[in-house]
Design a protein around this motif. Sequence first.
Motif, PDB file in Angstrom:
ATOM      1  N   VAL A 196      45.246  65.048  10.215  1.00 35.47           N
ATOM      2  CA  VAL A 196      44.166  64.721   9.380  1.00 35.47           C
ATOM      3  C   VAL A 196      44.212  65.915   8.234  1.00 35.47           C
ATOM      4  CG1 VAL A 196      41.558  64.743   8.892  1.00 35.47           C
ATOM      5  CG2 VAL A 196      42.702  63.760  11.147  1.00 35.47           C
ATOM      6  N   GLN A 197      44.203  65.231   7.095  1.00 35.83           N
ATOM      7  CA  GLN A 197      44.328  66.297   5.694  1.00 35.83           C
ATOM      8  C   GLN A 197      42.870  66.846   5.457  1.00 35.83           C
ATOM      9  OE1 GLN A 197      46.903  66.783   3.359  1.00 35.83           O
ATOM     10  NE2 GLN A 197      45.664  68.319   2.939  1.00 35.83           N
ATOM     11  N   VAL A 198      42.876  68.236   5.228  1.00 32.26           N
ATOM     12  CA  VAL A 198      41.509  68.569   4.910  1.00 32.26           C
ATOM     13  C   VAL A 198      41.858  69.498   3.568  1.00 32.26           C
ATOM     14  CG1 VAL A 198      40.738  68.895   7.256  1.00 32.26           C
ATOM     15  CG2 VAL A 198      42.183  70.597   6.320  1.00 32.26           C
ATOM     16  N   THR A 254      40.200  77.485   3.512  1.00 35.02           N
ATOM     17  CA  THR A 254      40.361  76.965   2.221  1.00 35.02           C
ATOM     18  C   THR A 254      41.458  76.518   1.820  1.00 35.02           C
ATOM     19  OG1 THR A 254      40.994  79.080   1.635  1.00 35.02           O
ATOM     20  CG2 THR A 254      38.591  79.025   1.447  1.00 35.02           C
ATOM     21  N   SER A 255      41.664  75.841   0.528  1.00 38.89           N
ATOM     22  CA  SER A 255      43.089  75.278   0.145  1.00 38.89           C
ATOM     23  C   SER A 255      43.161  73.853   1.225  1.00 38.89           C
ATOM     24  CB  SER A 255      44.225  76.112   0.318  1.00 38.89           C
ATOM     25  OG  SER A 255      45.070  75.685  -0.662  1.00 38.89           O
ATOM     26  N   ALA A 256      44.574  73.410   1.161  1.00 39.67           N
ATOM     27  CA  ALA A 256      44.947  72.090   1.800  1.00 39.67           C
ATOM     28  C   ALA A 256      45.197  72.639   2.813  1.00 39.67           C
ATOM     29  CB  ALA A 256      46.018  71.475   0.785  1.00 39.67           C
ATOM     30  N   GLY A 257      45.106  71.591   4.082  1.00 43.81           N
ATOM     31  CA  GLY A 257      45.538  72.131   5.494  1.00 43.81           C
ATOM     32  C   GLY A 257      45.683  70.683   6.005  1.00 43.81           C
ATOM     33  N   THR A 258      46.519  71.000   7.316  1.00 45.79           N
ATOM     34  CA  THR A 258      46.473  69.560   8.082  1.00 45.79           C
ATOM     35  C   THR A 258      46.342  69.756   9.748  1.00 45.79           C
ATOM     36  OG1 THR A 258      48.135  68.715   6.663  1.00 45.79           O
ATOM     37  CG2 THR A 258      47.948  67.862   8.958  1.00 45.79           C
ATOM     38  N   ILE A 259      45.386  69.157  10.329  1.00 45.93           N
ATOM     39  CA  ILE A 259      45.133  69.329  11.709  1.00 45.93           C
ATOM     40  C   ILE A 259      45.946  68.028  12.332  1.00 45.93           C
ATOM     41  CG2 ILE A 259      43.142  69.574  13.346  1.00 45.93           C
ATOM     42  CD1 ILE A 259      42.862  71.324  10.990  1.00 45.93           C
ATOM     43  N   GLU A 260      46.821  68.639  13.299  1.00 47.89           N
ATOM     44  CA  GLU A 260      47.599  67.398  14.045  1.00 47.89           C
ATOM     45  C   GLU A 260      46.865  67.307  15.421  1.00 47.89           C
ATOM     46  OE1 GLU A 260      52.065  68.290  12.094  1.00 47.89           O
ATOM     47  OE2 GLU A 260      51.777  69.001  14.113  1.00 47.89           O
ATOM     48  N   PHE A 261      47.032  65.912  15.486  1.00 44.08           N
ATOM     49  CA  PHE A 261      46.451  65.304  17.140  1.00 44.08           C
ATOM     50  C   PHE A 261      47.686  64.683  17.755  1.00 44.08           C
ATOM     51  CE2 PHE A 261      42.834  65.930  14.329  1.00 44.08           C
ATOM     52  CZ  PHE A 261      42.025  66.563  15.170  1.00 44.08           C
ATOM     53  N   ILE A 262      47.597  64.491  18.966  1.00 39.66           N
ATOM     54  CA  ILE A 262      48.440  63.639  19.703  1.00 39.66           C
ATOM     55  C   ILE A 262      47.480  62.515  20.365  1.00 39.66           C
ATOM     56  CG2 ILE A 262      48.754  65.005  21.854  1.00 39.66           C
ATOM     57  CD1 ILE A 262      51.846  64.617  21.194  1.00 39.66           C
ATOM     58  N   VAL A 263      47.900  61.611  20.359  1.00 38.66           N
ATOM     59  CA  VAL A 263      47.159  60.345  20.873  1.00 38.66           C
ATOM     60  C   VAL A 263      47.904  59.617  22.109  1.00 38.66           C
ATOM     61  CG1 VAL A 263      46.102  58.076  20.351  1.00 38.66           C
ATOM     62  CG2 VAL A 263      46.424  59.980  18.292  1.00 38.66           C
ATOM     63  N   ASP A 264      47.206  59.537  23.107  1.00 39.19           N
ATOM     64  CA  ASP A 264      47.818  58.889  24.307  1.00 39.19           C
ATOM     65  C   ASP A 264      47.815  57.401  24.209  1.00 39.19           C
ATOM     66  OD1 ASP A 264      45.592  58.461  25.552  1.00 39.19           O
ATOM     67  OD2 ASP A 264      45.243  60.022  26.780  1.00 39.19           O
TER      68      ASP A 264
END
Length: 432
Positions: A196-198, A254-264
Amino acid sequence: MRIARACRELGLGTVAVYSSADDSAHHARYADDAVWIGKPSARDSYLNPAAIIDAAQQTSADAVHPGYGFLADNADFAEMCEAAGLAWVGPSPEAIARAGDKAVARELAREAGILIVPGTIGTVRVDEGLAVAEEIGFPTMVKAAAGGGGTGIRVARNAHELREEFTAAAREARAAFGNAGLYVEKLIIRPRHVEVQVLGDQEGRVVHLYEREWSVQRRRQKLLEEAPAPAIDPATREQMADAAVRLSASLGYTSAGTIEFIVDAEGAFYFLEINTRIQVEHPVTEMLTGCDLAKEQVRIAAGEPLSFAQADIPRLGAAIEFRINAEDPDSDFRPFPGRIAELELPGGPGVRVDTAIYEGYEIPPFYDSLLAKLIVWGRDRNEAIARGRRALQKFRIGGIKTTIPFHLRMLDDEAFQAGDYHTEYLTELGVA
Ligand code: ADP
Ligand code: ADP
Ligand code: MG
């Protein structure tokens, strides 16, 4: 190039830094000014904080944008920039340090009420790792807390392998990141990778710009990214985005970041890690939302509030990014540096090419093999696929091998067309 373009639209001047290997690189010519920072080896130039800060001071720059390579998620470098009176275009050094330790980030996610992949709490020694692995069950992964780019990750199928991989991963992590800390995590079988882009501003507002999927990977590195993620349904999309915003807000991000997930395989999602920078695949999100992420980063660093609210962010159609690398896809994606003898770029509706190569350009052997990004947009995934095929067929890079033929094959693959793939798909196909 990407950042200089954003600055130019904002009316800001730019200074490029370049090594001896890059004195004919496009970015050094495109920027308003360019400063030589050292020899080709990254350690002598792009990984040398002092040389970069010197270049900024020589040219009276106000801010440093670290891009997405090299020192981009280095908290010490961010701190050095701030200490030198330069605005850092990125999250605070504290946020980078906390999020950048993958074992710490797991704890933060758990505290924010987000499911994490079952595994150890914090970094562990081999005996504790083994005890936890036996509790959660094999196969497991041994991962470097400081890891990134697919380095420092190993699979262990039993106790014996875990002991061996622990030693090997520690050695690899110390060499690559100067930090041998390891944690153990359950191996999710045939998972999908969704992130997800934040964006967060300095007034504490955090928004998300939906998700991207990059389950088409080789050696745990991305080849193709797309949005929306075929892997998730609308309810999961909402929950995942909500989890990403909550976690970012709890970090004061702050600024741009990415939260990574794994989907089973059952569709449950688990937190994986946080990337504290703009990412290579950010254009996929820009195509869907119309938001210029690089410009937003610069504005945020200047202390301006986000220029839009969550409810104002559209999500229109589908986009795919193809990484065009100087690699031979028929020979295990071996790097293939050389001279660009001929170059023909695609265009037309829904097509964006981000690149710095030109005809006659000599690709230096020292850096990453990424040459260009082809990003296509369509009203739906099928239109994006058709445009991708049309654009890839027109894309000609003479003189070297590239990943273009691989992408064309991928677009004709039935499982890909159905959106039915996972991170082990290429390995199972025998491609990577
Ligand atoms: P990096 O920091 O190198 O980006 P990540 O933790 O984000 O490492 O993982 C990179 C890739 O490794 C994932 O996209 C996935 O393919 C694989 N991977 C990581 N953790 C797991 C896991 N627990 N189970 C299965 N695959 C995983
Ligand atoms: P992203 O996750 O942004 O898509 P990658 O997966 O390609 O980026 O990059 C992973 C890692 O490689 C990051 O740690 C990044 O800093 C580093 N990296 C990215 N581009 C380069 C480059 N051109 N040269 C060296 N390292 C790079
Ligand atoms: Mg990752």
